[in-house]
Write an enzyme that holds these catalytic residues in place. Structure first.
Site, PDB file in Angstrom:
ATOM      1  N   CYS A   2      14.709 -14.663   1.812  1.00  0.00           N
ATOM      2  CA  CYS A   2      15.421 -15.721   2.514  1.00  0.00           C
ATOM      3  C   CYS A   2      14.473 -16.894   2.826  1.00  0.00           C
ATOM      4  O   CYS A   2      13.334 -16.681   3.226  1.00  0.00           O
ATOM      5  CB  CYS A   2      16.038 -15.296   3.844  1.00  0.00           C
ATOM      6  SG  CYS A   2      17.183 -13.927   3.695  1.00  0.00           S
ATOM      7  N   ARG A  27      12.540 -17.609  -2.683  1.00  0.00           N
ATOM      8  CA  ARG A  27      12.546 -16.551  -1.669  1.00  0.00           C
ATOM      9  C   ARG A  27      13.868 -15.780  -1.632  1.00  0.00           C
ATOM     10  O   ARG A  27      13.980 -14.771  -0.949  1.00  0.00           O
ATOM     11  CB  ARG A  27      12.294 -17.160  -0.281  1.00  0.00           C
ATOM     12  CG  ARG A  27      11.001 -17.902  -0.168  1.00  0.00           C
ATOM     13  CD  ARG A  27      10.853 -18.498   1.215  1.00  0.00           C
ATOM     14  NE  ARG A  27      10.779 -17.454   2.209  1.00  0.00           N
ATOM     15  CZ  ARG A  27       9.674 -16.826   2.570  1.00  0.00           C
ATOM     16  NH1 ARG A  27       8.530 -17.169   2.021  1.00  0.00           N
ATOM     17  NH2 ARG A  27       9.698 -15.886   3.478  1.00  0.00           N
ATOM     18  N   TRP A  73      18.522 -13.750   0.504  1.00  0.00           N
ATOM     19  CA  TRP A  73      18.289 -12.555  -0.309  1.00  0.00           C
ATOM     20  C   TRP A  73      18.877 -11.429   0.516  1.00  0.00           C
ATOM     21  O   TRP A  73      18.368 -11.092   1.585  1.00  0.00           O
ATOM     22  CB  TRP A  73      16.794 -12.348  -0.526  1.00  0.00           C
ATOM     23  CG  TRP A  73      16.457 -11.226  -1.449  1.00  0.00           C
ATOM     24  CD1 TRP A  73      16.369 -11.280  -2.811  1.00  0.00           C
ATOM     25  CD2 TRP A  73      16.149  -9.873  -1.084  1.00  0.00           C
ATOM     26  NE1 TRP A  73      16.036 -10.046  -3.311  1.00  0.00           N
ATOM     27  CE2 TRP A  73      15.897  -9.160  -2.286  1.00  0.00           C
ATOM     28  CE3 TRP A  73      16.080  -9.179   0.121  1.00  0.00           C
ATOM     29  CZ2 TRP A  73      15.570  -7.809  -2.302  1.00  0.00           C
ATOM     30  CZ3 TRP A  73      15.748  -7.830   0.105  1.00  0.00           C
ATOM     31  CH2 TRP A  73      15.493  -7.166  -1.104  1.00  0.00           C
ATOM     32  N   ASN A  99      15.747 -15.100   8.761  1.00  0.00           N
ATOM     33  CA  ASN A  99      15.052 -14.390   7.686  1.00  0.00           C
ATOM     34  C   ASN A  99      14.438 -13.158   8.319  1.00  0.00           C
ATOM     35  O   ASN A  99      13.690 -13.265   9.287  1.00  0.00           O
ATOM     36  CB  ASN A  99      13.966 -15.301   7.098  1.00  0.00           C
ATOM     37  CG  ASN A  99      13.013 -14.553   6.181  1.00  0.00           C
ATOM     38  OD1 ASN A  99      13.378 -13.541   5.583  1.00  0.00           O
ATOM     39  ND2 ASN A  99      11.787 -15.042   6.084  1.00  0.00           N
ATOM     40  N   GLY A 100      14.777 -11.973   7.799  1.00  0.00           N
ATOM     41  CA  GLY A 100      14.226 -10.741   8.363  1.00  0.00           C
ATOM     42  C   GLY A 100      15.331  -9.719   8.569  1.00  0.00           C
ATOM     43  O   GLY A 100      16.423  -9.856   8.009  1.00  0.00           O
ATOM     44  N   GLU A 484       0.917  -3.480 -15.607  1.00  0.00           N
ATOM     45  CA  GLU A 484       1.298  -4.845 -15.257  1.00  0.00           C
ATOM     46  C   GLU A 484       2.151  -5.466 -16.371  1.00  0.00           C
ATOM     47  O   GLU A 484       3.132  -6.167 -16.092  1.00  0.00           O
ATOM     48  CB  GLU A 484       0.030  -5.678 -14.977  1.00  0.00           C
ATOM     49  CG  GLU A 484       0.241  -7.149 -14.695  1.00  0.00           C
ATOM     50  CD  GLU A 484       1.130  -7.455 -13.484  1.00  0.00           C
ATOM     51  OE1 GLU A 484       1.509  -6.544 -12.740  1.00  0.00           O
ATOM     52  OE2 GLU A 484       1.490  -8.635 -13.338  1.00  0.00           O
ATOM     53  N   LYS A 488       5.936  -6.846 -15.759  1.00  0.00           N
ATOM     54  CA  LYS A 488       6.340  -8.227 -16.066  1.00  0.00           C
ATOM     55  C   LYS A 488       7.587  -8.225 -16.937  1.00  0.00           C
ATOM     56  O   LYS A 488       8.509  -9.004 -16.722  1.00  0.00           O
ATOM     57  CB  LYS A 488       5.236  -8.990 -16.824  1.00  0.00           C
ATOM     58  CG  LYS A 488       4.045  -9.451 -16.051  1.00  0.00           C
ATOM     59  CD  LYS A 488       4.297 -10.598 -15.111  1.00  0.00           C
ATOM     60  CE  LYS A 488       4.751 -10.133 -13.750  1.00  0.00           C
ATOM     61  NZ  LYS A 488       3.773  -9.701 -12.800  1.00  0.00           N
ATOM     62  N   GLU A 491      10.841  -6.940 -14.984  1.00  0.00           N
ATOM     63  CA  GLU A 491      11.388  -7.759 -13.902  1.00  0.00           C
ATOM     64  C   GLU A 491      12.036  -9.043 -14.388  1.00  0.00           C
ATOM     65  O   GLU A 491      12.974  -9.522 -13.765  1.00  0.00           O
ATOM     66  CB  GLU A 491      10.351  -8.027 -12.810  1.00  0.00           C
ATOM     67  CG  GLU A 491       9.198  -8.895 -13.203  1.00  0.00           C
ATOM     68  CD  GLU A 491       8.170  -9.032 -12.096  1.00  0.00           C
ATOM     69  OE1 GLU A 491       8.525  -8.945 -10.921  1.00  0.00           O
ATOM     70  OE2 GLU A 491       6.991  -9.229 -12.419  1.00  0.00           O
ATOM     71  N   HIS A 507       1.658  13.844 -23.223  1.00  0.00           N
ATOM     72  CA  HIS A 507       2.161  14.769 -22.200  1.00  0.00           C
ATOM     73  C   HIS A 507       3.605  14.450 -21.814  1.00  0.00           C
ATOM     74  O   HIS A 507       4.063  14.842 -20.755  1.00  0.00           O
ATOM     75  CB  HIS A 507       1.261  14.723 -20.964  1.00  0.00           C
ATOM     76  CG  HIS A 507      -0.140  15.147 -21.262  1.00  0.00           C
ATOM     77  ND1 HIS A 507      -0.492  16.451 -21.533  1.00  0.00           N
ATOM     78  CD2 HIS A 507      -1.283  14.423 -21.378  1.00  0.00           C
ATOM     79  CE1 HIS A 507      -1.789  16.526 -21.785  1.00  0.00           C
ATOM     80  NE2 HIS A 507      -2.288  15.294 -21.699  1.00  0.00           N
ATOM     81  N   LYS A 606      10.574 -13.612  -4.093  1.00  0.00           N
ATOM     82  CA  LYS A 606       9.128 -13.759  -4.217  1.00  0.00           C
ATOM     83  C   LYS A 606       8.358 -13.039  -3.120  1.00  0.00           C
ATOM     84  O   LYS A 606       7.365 -12.403  -3.354  1.00  0.00           O
ATOM     85  CB  LYS A 606       8.796 -15.255  -4.201  1.00  0.00           C
ATOM     86  CG  LYS A 606       7.330 -15.566  -4.382  1.00  0.00           C
ATOM     87  CD  LYS A 606       6.915 -15.378  -5.806  1.00  0.00           C
ATOM     88  CE  LYS A 606       5.446 -15.588  -6.026  1.00  0.00           C
ATOM     89  NZ  LYS A 606       4.999 -14.883  -7.233  1.00  0.00           N
TER      90      LYS A 606
HETATM   91  C1  F6R Z   1       5.665  -8.851  -9.549  1.00  0.00           C
HETATM   92  C2  F6R Z   1       5.639  -9.330  -8.187  1.00  0.00           C
HETATM   93  C3  F6R Z   1       5.700  -8.342  -7.075  1.00  0.00           C
HETATM   94  C4  F6R Z   1       4.628  -8.665  -6.029  1.00  0.00           C
HETATM   95  C5  F6R Z   1       4.784  -7.746  -4.815  1.00  0.00           C
HETATM   96  C6  F6R Z   1       3.692  -7.972  -3.795  1.00  0.00           C
HETATM   97  O1  F6R Z   1       5.589  -9.892 -10.455  1.00  0.00           O
HETATM   98  O2  F6R Z   1       5.551 -10.497  -7.947  1.00  0.00           O
HETATM   99  O3  F6R Z   1       5.576  -7.043  -7.551  1.00  0.00           O
HETATM  100  O4  F6R Z   1       3.383  -8.503  -6.623  1.00  0.00           O
HETATM  101  O5  F6R Z   1       6.032  -7.960  -4.216  1.00  0.00           O
HETATM  102  O6  F6R Z   1       3.706  -9.281  -3.319  1.00  0.00           O
HETATM  103  P1  F6R Z   1       2.468  -9.903  -2.578  1.00  0.00           P
HETATM  104  O7  F6R Z   1       1.359  -9.987  -3.555  1.00  0.00           O
HETATM  105  O8  F6R Z   1       2.934 -11.244  -2.120  1.00  0.00           O
HETATM  106  O9  F6R Z   1       2.133  -8.983  -1.449  1.00  0.00           O
END
Ligand code: F6R
Length: 611
Positions: A2, A27, A73, A99-100, A484, A488, A491, A507, A606
């Protein structure tokens, strides 16, 4: 999670708020709304993106110099028009954006219902504004006092802004656990979840602390805590340029951020690494050098991509500074009864510095006496402020929801920390230290070289964008890179992908391999090269399709893989900084070919400021 924005001043509030919401859309983007106060309290809200809200507003007259806006969100209640913010009180005189999560909303709601309150939405936020209204009615107090008393009753996290129809020159904001920044201009005030909606109007800001509220009224700002003690706001200058938060000619923020990596990695090293003089300065560590040197163990904590960076950190610290390391998912760590001792150092890795689980995990570790070291990007963020010391990434704002440049900056910082500690402890030889210093120094140019071949990744993407599954395999330092790469892809393209240590394939995951399964190997020339070749053979024998990230000049893997992508040679410990870049590009191009919204993937936000 949010985005909230508020404006009180001389300008037309609506354009300021809509522009701010677009900046905060990373957000959350399942619904959006505004409330404008100009005699009347007008609320317009709509399921969907800020552009859907704009269409809904259309030609409606919303002239006002005071207003608030929200991009959501969803946590409580599905994304729809009625659950969108702002929410209003029963008498329609108060409006809130939030937000929260209000954790005890359900018991408060039951009590309010007994007193006759009827709710229009399924949200916890609507309960909060009704609670404020009820407290104001019962106590016959001012609105800011009612907000203060109400916040003393709620459990959970919030950043809120409240407007009252009875006072069209007042805006009340408060925070606990969710970020909130106040911009102070000439006769105007801004409130927002981060500084991006504010930057073009003023660079004087103050960050509220937890359990503090701001009353902006009649041209002045008063900050007090929830115990009603007045606080002097600490006004600071923003170090953010408008161009940092714009796309700068790229079609998407994610692509811009991938291409920014030569600069962002350099910025992480700036002032810390002077390779010509073979010097490394880590001032955050210097403050606690003895504790680092004598630490029993390091605990690296993070979520998602930041957790992957932490895994690479584990390999780096163990190899270079010979200290035991554990890497923990913040969400798991905080809910078990972890053994944390005063000789432990907890390194919190977080781009946003606001991730609720990471924040709670370090609060727990701090309460047990551990030293907390923050590796954050957002300056002044909650994690950065709670940490005893830290090192900022200085990567600039990361707006694409999929983390890219923050990851390489996190790994850069962790590498410098491991080298620095190794040097101070004498666990790294001078020649290894110097080789790594020069290696780090060469990363920006090597990343530039990789990026100059981005078209090769586009070609590979065209062959695989319709795949339903992907496997990513790597060994040693490249295992977290496999994780990673898989994260990527899933997501932003919604393709199911798994990352595995290459040796683990036999395995279990090997059962998945057939002619429809693309397998991405991170197969650089390192100590496990020969073993990875065997794993590639195992995949080929089962007709899997192999895409291999290899070291420049490799001919062996080229002869067996379906596609290869060459990256420059570098020491094993630094390979992740290069190998991840083609994987970022692969997921980007595949997502674009599938028609996905890479900057705002579905269901994601984010900054995850809820549990
Ligand atoms: C993946 C991504 C998330 C963040 C995770 C932690 O691309 O962006 O997995 O890495 O939510 O976020 P931060 O780094 O802000 O604590």
């Amino acid at each position: 999670m949010c985005g909230i924005v508020g404006y009180l001043g001389k300008r037309e509030a609506l354009p300021v708020i809509i522009k701010g919401l677009k900046r905060l859309e990373y957000r959350g983007y399942d619904s959006a709304g505004v409330a404008m106060l100009n005699g009347n309290l007008e609320i317009v809200k709509k399921k969907g993106k800020v552009s859907d809200l704009e269409a809904e507003i259309g030609t409606k007259k919303l002239d006002a110099t005071l207003g608030i806006g929200h991009t959501r969100w969803a946590t409580h209640g599905e994304p729809n028009d009625k659950n969108a913010h702002p929410h209003s009180s029963a008498d329609g005189k108060l409006a809130i954006i939030h937000n929260g999560i209000i954790e005890n909303y359900s018991s408060i709601k039951k009590e309010l219902e007994l007193s006759g309150h009827v709710f229009k939405s399924d949200t916890d936020s609507e309960v909060l504004i009704h609670l404020i209204e009820e407290i104001k009615r019962q106590n016959q107090c001012s609105i800011d006092e009612a907000v203060r008393l109400a916040l003393n009753e709620v459990v959970g996290a919030y950043a809120i802004v409240v407007l009252s129809k009875d006072d069209d020159r007042m805006m009340i904001a408060a925070r606990k656990g969710s970020p909130l920044v106040i911009g102070i201009g000439e006769g105007e005030f801004f409130v927002a979840s981060d500084a991006t909606p504010i930057i073009e109007y003023t660079n004087n800001v103050t960050y509220l602390n937890d359990r503090e509220m701001a009353v902006i009224k009649d041209g002045s700002l008063t900050v007090k805590n929830l115990e009603n003690v007045t606080k002097t706001p600490f006004i600071q200058k923003l170090e953010l340029d408008l161009e940092d938060i714009e796309k700068g000619g790229y079609p998407h923020f994610m692509l811009k951020e991938i291409f920014e990596q030569p600069k962002s990695v350099r910025d992480a090293m700036r002032g810390r690494l002077v390779s010509r003089e073979h010097h490394l300065f880590m001032s955050g560590m210097d403050q606690y050098l003895n504790r680092f040197i004598n630490a029993d163990r390091l605990i690296l904590i993070g979520c998602g991509t930041s957790w992957h960076a932490g895994l690479i950190g584990e390999y780096l610290f163990e190899e270079l500074s010979r200290v035991p390391v554990e890497v923990e998912y913040a969400s798991e760590f905080r809910y078990r009864n972890p053994v944390v001792r005063e000789q432990d150092i907890v390194i919190a890795v977080s781009q946003s510095g606001e991730t609720a689980d990471t924040l709670a995990a370090i609060e727990l570790a701090k309460s047990k006496g551990a030293l907390i070291f923050g590796v954050c990007n957002v300056v002044g963020s909650s994690i950065a402020r709670i940490a005893d010391a830290g090192a900022y990434l200085h990567a600039g704002p990361e707006i694409g929801v999929a983390s890219t440049k923050a990851f390489t900056s996190q790994v850069t910082i962790l590498a410098m920390m491991a080298m620095y500690l190794g040097l101070k402890k004498g666990t790294i030889s001078m020649s290894q230290y110097q080789e790594l210093l020069l290696g780090l120094d060469s990363i920006p140019d090597k990343v530039t070289k990789i990026l100059s071949k981005a078209d090769e990744i586009l070609t590979i993407s065209k062959s695989f964008y319709q795949a339903r599954n992907f496997l990513y395999l790597g060994r040693g330092f490249n295992f977290p890179v496999a994780l990673e790469g898989a994260l990527k892809l899933k997501e932003i393209s919604y393709i199911h992908a798994e990352g595995y240590p290459a040796a683990e394939m036999k395995h279990g995951p090997i059962a998945l391999i057939d002619e429809d399964m693309p397998v991405v190997f991170i197969a650089t020339k390192d100590s496990s090269y020969e073993k990875v070749i065997s794993n590639i053979q195992e995949v080929k024998a089962r007709k899997g399709k192999v895409i291999a990230i290899v070291t420049e000049g490799d001919t062996e893997i080229k002869s067996m893989a379906d596609f290869t992508f060459e990256i420059p040679s570098i020491s094993d410990a630094l390979v992740p900084l290069l190998a991840v870049v083609p994987l970022q590009l692969l997921s980007y191009h595949i997502a674009i070919l599938r028609g996905c919204n890479v900057d705002q993937p579905r269901n994601l936000a984010k900054s995850v400021t809820v549990e």
